[in-house]
Scaffold this active site. Structure first.
Site, PDB file in Angstrom:
ATOM      1  CB  CYS A 184       2.203   8.405   3.313  1.00  0.00           C
ATOM      2  SG  CYS A 184       2.137   7.036   5.256  1.00  0.00           S
ATOM      3  CD  GLU A 235      -3.075  -0.784   2.194  1.00  0.00           C
ATOM      4  OE1 GLU A 235      -3.567   0.647   2.580  1.00  0.00           O
ATOM      5  OE2 GLU A 235      -3.999  -1.121   2.197  1.00  0.00           O
ATOM      6  CB  CYS A 287       2.200  -1.487  16.827  1.00  0.00           C
ATOM      7  SG  CYS A 287       4.162  -1.338  16.594  1.00  0.00           S
ATOM      8  CB  CYS A 314      -0.492  -0.391  14.113  1.00  0.00           C
ATOM      9  SG  CYS A 314       0.183  -0.639  12.019  1.00  0.00           S
ATOM     10  CB  CYS A 364       4.607  -4.219   9.672  1.00  0.00           C
ATOM     11  SG  CYS A 364       5.001  -3.839  11.170  1.00  0.00           S
ATOM     12  CB  CYS A 381      -1.851   6.960  10.832  1.00  0.00           C
ATOM     13  SG  CYS A 381      -0.602   8.014  10.380  1.00  0.00           S
TER      14      CYS A 381
HETATM   15  N1  SAH Z   1       6.966   1.386  11.585  1.00  0.00           N
HETATM   16  C1  SAH Z   1       6.934   2.907  11.698  1.00  0.00           C
HETATM   17  C2  SAH Z   1       6.018   3.439  10.839  1.00  0.00           C
HETATM   18  C3  SAH Z   1       4.617   2.706  11.087  1.00  0.00           C
HETATM   19  S1  SAH Z   1       3.100   3.592  10.752  1.00  0.00           S
HETATM   20  C4  SAH Z   1       7.151   3.252  12.927  1.00  0.00           C
HETATM   21  O1  SAH Z   1       6.479   2.201  13.675  1.00  0.00           O
HETATM   22  O2  SAH Z   1       6.787   4.335  13.135  1.00  0.00           O
HETATM   23  C5  SAH Z   1       3.611   5.411  11.564  1.00  0.00           C
HETATM   24  C6  SAH Z   1       2.956   6.144  12.735  1.00  0.00           C
HETATM   25  O3  SAH Z   1       1.385   5.167  12.915  1.00  0.00           O
HETATM   26  C7  SAH Z   1       3.468   5.362  13.807  1.00  0.00           C
HETATM   27  O4  SAH Z   1       3.607   6.200  15.009  1.00  0.00           O
HETATM   28  C8  SAH Z   1       2.504   3.838  14.210  1.00  0.00           C
HETATM   29  O5  SAH Z   1       2.627   4.525  15.253  1.00  0.00           O
HETATM   30  C9  SAH Z   1       1.020   4.744  13.869  1.00  0.00           C
HETATM   31  N2  SAH Z   1      -0.302   4.242  13.886  1.00  0.00           N
HETATM   32  C10 SAH Z   1      -0.187   3.045  13.710  1.00  0.00           C
HETATM   33  N3  SAH Z   1      -1.986   2.264  14.498  1.00  0.00           N
HETATM   34  C11 SAH Z   1      -1.634   3.505  14.546  1.00  0.00           C
HETATM   35  C12 SAH Z   1      -3.879   3.893  14.933  1.00  0.00           C
HETATM   36  N4  SAH Z   1      -4.383   2.704  14.253  1.00  0.00           N
HETATM   37  N5  SAH Z   1      -3.874   5.310  14.160  1.00  0.00           N
HETATM   38  C13 SAH Z   1      -3.311   6.210  14.203  1.00  0.00           C
HETATM   39  N6  SAH Z   1      -1.770   5.692  14.660  1.00  0.00           N
HETATM   40  C14 SAH Z   1      -1.483   4.949  13.558  1.00  0.00           C
END
Ligand code: SAH
Length: 357
Positions: A114, A101, A125, A128, A121, A340
């Site tokens: 983005c 994506e 987390c 996410c 991944c 995000c």
């Molecule tokens: N692996 C990288 C990039 C991830 S995406 C990282 O962890 O930073 C970029 C941001 O979006 C990260 O800060 C991630 O934690 C956040 N993110 C992930 N899931 C989310 C959600 N459901 N709502 C808002 N932000 C989210």
């Protein structure tokens, strides 16, 4: 969709996208062509959207035909959907059939892309969507650059900013991410400061990135003001105590001369209490930093909630009172599942609107 990882004949050669002018010039010469064709190839790849050597009309017909299957390194748009705020999400099909994506986010003066750095991944987390499908493979540098060119071509507008905030953990793919950053800077023409690398933070990796001395914007996903809560939200945090993460961030600032942004997803009644804002303020005291609060974007698997605007403002006020620069990032693209944390190359989406490819 085929998910076979068997390399097709095309992937046996190093794709042309991602190569510098000097490398492309060497390549054309190795093919028995005059060196000026290197410059032509470079322009057609990075400015004129060539997807195959057949597209390059200034090349001799016979040579083009002979080389038509040589891999340029472009993906196909498999699907795209546009949210009401004009944010556009793409599912791109890679040469091995896997789907990633990418999101194009237009604003008045900018076009931000983005990009994904991995297929899937491994970080998992809790909040996410990407991690829910697990890790498949690293992207190669040309597959990252291709995402930026695809959005640039589709919007017919120059990309001004790139954020490594799509699928994947960029610091687990530095051998592709670092060359992609250099190429986006030198070949696509995007300033390093307009490129953002976002990481969950992993032992030794922040130092490794610092050694590259890039001038990119560097963001660390913190999401909690203490180790216990961080471990609950981010499984990999168990192997990286907060004090070690922060020490590495300090070293990063010293080595690169660039400040670090901390990202903090706001989850209602999980990490958005005033006491937690206070704890965060104390933790970041004296840090050259900027805190980016991201109100949670809902995903299906978990039942976190986005805090209401009063709670968000109260959190902001406490940080500001403690002299911490703070911004709230309301994610764009919610309506297209492009915000995000909502990125996953789902079957449901693939079937919704399929572009002719
Ligand atoms: N692996 C990288 C990039 C991830 S995406 C990282 O962890 O930073 C970029 C941001 O979006 C990260 O800060 C991630 O934690 C956040 N993110 C992930 N899931 C989310 C959600 N459901 N709502 C808002 N932000 C989210």
């Amino acid at each position: 969709m085929s998910t076979s990882l068997t390399p097709s004949p095309k992937t046996q050669h190093k794709p042309l996208l991602g190569q510098s002018l000097a490398e492309l010039t060497d390549w054309v010469q190795a093919q028995g062509q005059p060196s000026y064709r290197g410059k032509q190839l470079y322009q057609w790849l990075y400015e004129k959207s060539a997807r195959s050597l057949m597209d390059i009309s200034v090349f001799p017909k016979q040579w083009r035909e002979q080389m038509q299957d040589y891999p340029v390194g472009r993906s196909q748009i498999h699907y795209s959907s546009t949210a009401s705020d004009k944010t556009r999400k793409y599912l791109l099909k890679l040469s091995d059939g896997l789907i990633i994506e990418t999101v194009g986010i237009p604003s008045q003066k900018r076009l931000t892309v983005c990009v994904s750095s991995q297929v899937g991944c491994a970080m998992d987390c809790d909040f996410c969507a990407t991690g829910k499908g697990g890790f498949v493979r690293n992207l190669q540098a040309h597959e990252i650059i291709d995402q930026v060119l695809t959005v640039q071509e589709d919007f017919d507008q120059r990309v001004s900013n790139v954020v490594f905030m799509g699928m994947g953990e960029p610091l687990l793919n530095l051998p592709a991410v670092v060359p992609a950053v250099h190429s986006l800077n030198q070949d696509v023409g995007i300033g390093q400061r307009s490129l953002t690398i976002s990481t969950v933070g992993l032992p030794k990796k922040i130092q490794q990135l610092a050694q590259e001395k890039l001038q990119v914007t560097f963001a660390v996903s913190l999401h909690a003001p203490n180790q216990a809560l961080r471990e609950q939200l981010i499984p990999s945090a168990k192997h990286y105590p907060l004090h070690a993460l922060l020490a590495d961030c300090r070293d990063y600032i010293n080595t690169t001369g660039r400040r670090v942004t901390f990202e903090y997803v706001l989850l209602a009644e999980v990490n958005d209490f005033p006491e937690q804002a206070l704890e965060l303020s104390r933790m970041l005291k004296g840090f050259q930093t900027h805190v980016n609060l991201i109100p949670y974007n809902p995903i299906a698997e978990v039942d976190y909630k986005r805090p209401n605007s009063e709670r968000i403002q109260a959190f902001v006020d406490i940080l500001q009172k403690h002299h911490i620069t703070v911004s709230v990032r309301y994610s764009r693209g919610l309506g297209a599942d492009a915000a995000c944390g909502q990125l996953r190359a789902t079957q449901k989406n693939e079937q919704a609107v399929v572009m002719p490819s």
